[in-house]
Design an enzyme around this catalytic site. Structure first.
Site, PDB file in Angstrom:
ATOM      1  CB  CYS A   1       6.830 -41.467 172.857  1.00 38.81           C
ATOM      2  SG  CYS A   1       7.867 -40.232 172.097  1.00 38.81           S
TER       3      CYS A   1
ATOM      4  CD  GLU B   1       2.179 -40.014 178.493  1.00 37.93           C
ATOM      5  OE1 GLU B   1       1.528 -40.301 177.465  1.00 37.93           O
ATOM      6  OE2 GLU B   1       3.402 -39.810 178.485  1.00 37.93           O
TER       7      GLU B   1
ATOM      8  CG  HIS C   1       4.364 -38.125 175.497  1.00 35.30           C
ATOM      9  ND1 HIS C   1       4.945 -38.913 176.463  1.00 35.30           N
ATOM     10  CD2 HIS C   1       5.330 -37.874 174.593  1.00 35.30           C
ATOM     11  CE1 HIS C   1       6.211 -39.116 176.160  1.00 35.30           C
ATOM     12  NE2 HIS C   1       6.471 -38.498 175.033  1.00 35.30           N
TER      13      HIS C   1
HETATM   14  N1  GLN Z   1      13.455 -39.635 171.567  1.00 34.51           N
HETATM   15  C1  GLN Z   1      13.086 -40.729 172.400  1.00 34.51           C
HETATM   16  C2  GLN Z   1      13.683 -42.045 171.913  1.00 34.51           C
HETATM   17  O1  GLN Z   1      14.180 -42.107 170.848  1.00 34.51           O
HETATM   18  C3  GLN Z   1      11.581 -40.853 172.508  1.00 34.51           C
HETATM   19  C4  GLN Z   1      11.023 -39.597 173.097  1.00 34.51           C
HETATM   20  C5  GLN Z   1       9.811 -39.826 173.961  1.00 34.51           C
HETATM   21  O2  GLN Z   1       9.502 -40.923 174.396  1.00 34.51           O
HETATM   22  N2  GLN Z   1       9.160 -38.717 174.260  1.00 34.51           N
HETATM   23  O3  GLN Z   1      13.630 -43.016 172.606  1.00 34.51           O
END
Ligand code: GLN
Length: 192
Positions: free
Chosen positions: A79, A171, A169
């Protein structure tokens, strides 16, 4: 097997729990001296990429981390971690490590819901659970990038050399398949 987990912000504790269950030793990377130690792999967790990017620079971790990734240290990025690795962030001039030749778009999946859950194919692992939270997706991949997962027509997981990056995610879903594959990859390399 020693995995460094970037622990300046975001969902690092869950990654540590999962990697430890698989038998890896984990060290939290919070300051400059933490990134000097010997590591077999690196996890970049989800969270807020702008905050993480600012902190790794302010804490003098940026150059060393970028160098180690470029030198081949295996990385699992999730992410916000994917955003840190990307060579290009769509509609932005900001680049963090820039070691992964993809274009990523922030906050792009599930715009209305914010977060969602699916089960989809990932590489050779079959269907796995995927939780997306204000997630980015990968808009474009350059030569040499292997696509591992697509969700709703968008790329949600890739591998490029030593870097595995996903927009969800792994994890959070009690399925250690991706972490297991990553730890196997860490075991195949000498990264002292
Ligand atoms: N929206 C976050 C970003 O742009 C990422 C979201 C996340 O890691 N769950 O950094």
């Amino acid at each position: 097997m020693r995995i460094g987990v970037l622990a300046v912000q975001g969902a690092f504790a869950e990654h540590i729990g999962m990697a430890q269950e698989l038998g890896a030793e984990c060290v939290e990377l919070r300051q400059e001296r933490d990134v000097e130690q010997s590591l077999d792999g690196l996890i970049l967790p989800g969270g807020e990429s702008t905050v993480q990017g600012k902190l790794i620079r302010e804490l003098n971790m940026y150059d060393r981390l970028k160098g180690r990734i470029a030198d081949g240290l295996p990385v699992l990025a999730t992410c916000a971690g994917l955003i840190l690795l990307a060579e290009k962030i769509a509609d932005s001039d900001t680049v963090h490590f820039g070691t992964l030749p993809v274009v990523v778009r922030r906050n792009a999946y599930g715009r209305q819901l914010g977060s969602f859950y699916v089960e989809e194919h990932f590489g050779n692992l079959g269907k796995i659970p995927m939780t997306f939270i204000r997630a980015p997706y990968i808009e474009e991949v350059k030569t040499g990038v292997e696509v591992l997962a697509r969700v709703d027509g968008h790329i949600a997981g890739v591998r490029y050399k030593n870097q595995i990056a996903v927009s969800f995610h792994p994890e959070l879903d009690h399925n250690p398949a991706i972490h297991r594959q990553f730890i196997e990859m860490c075991g195949k390399k000498e990264n002292k």
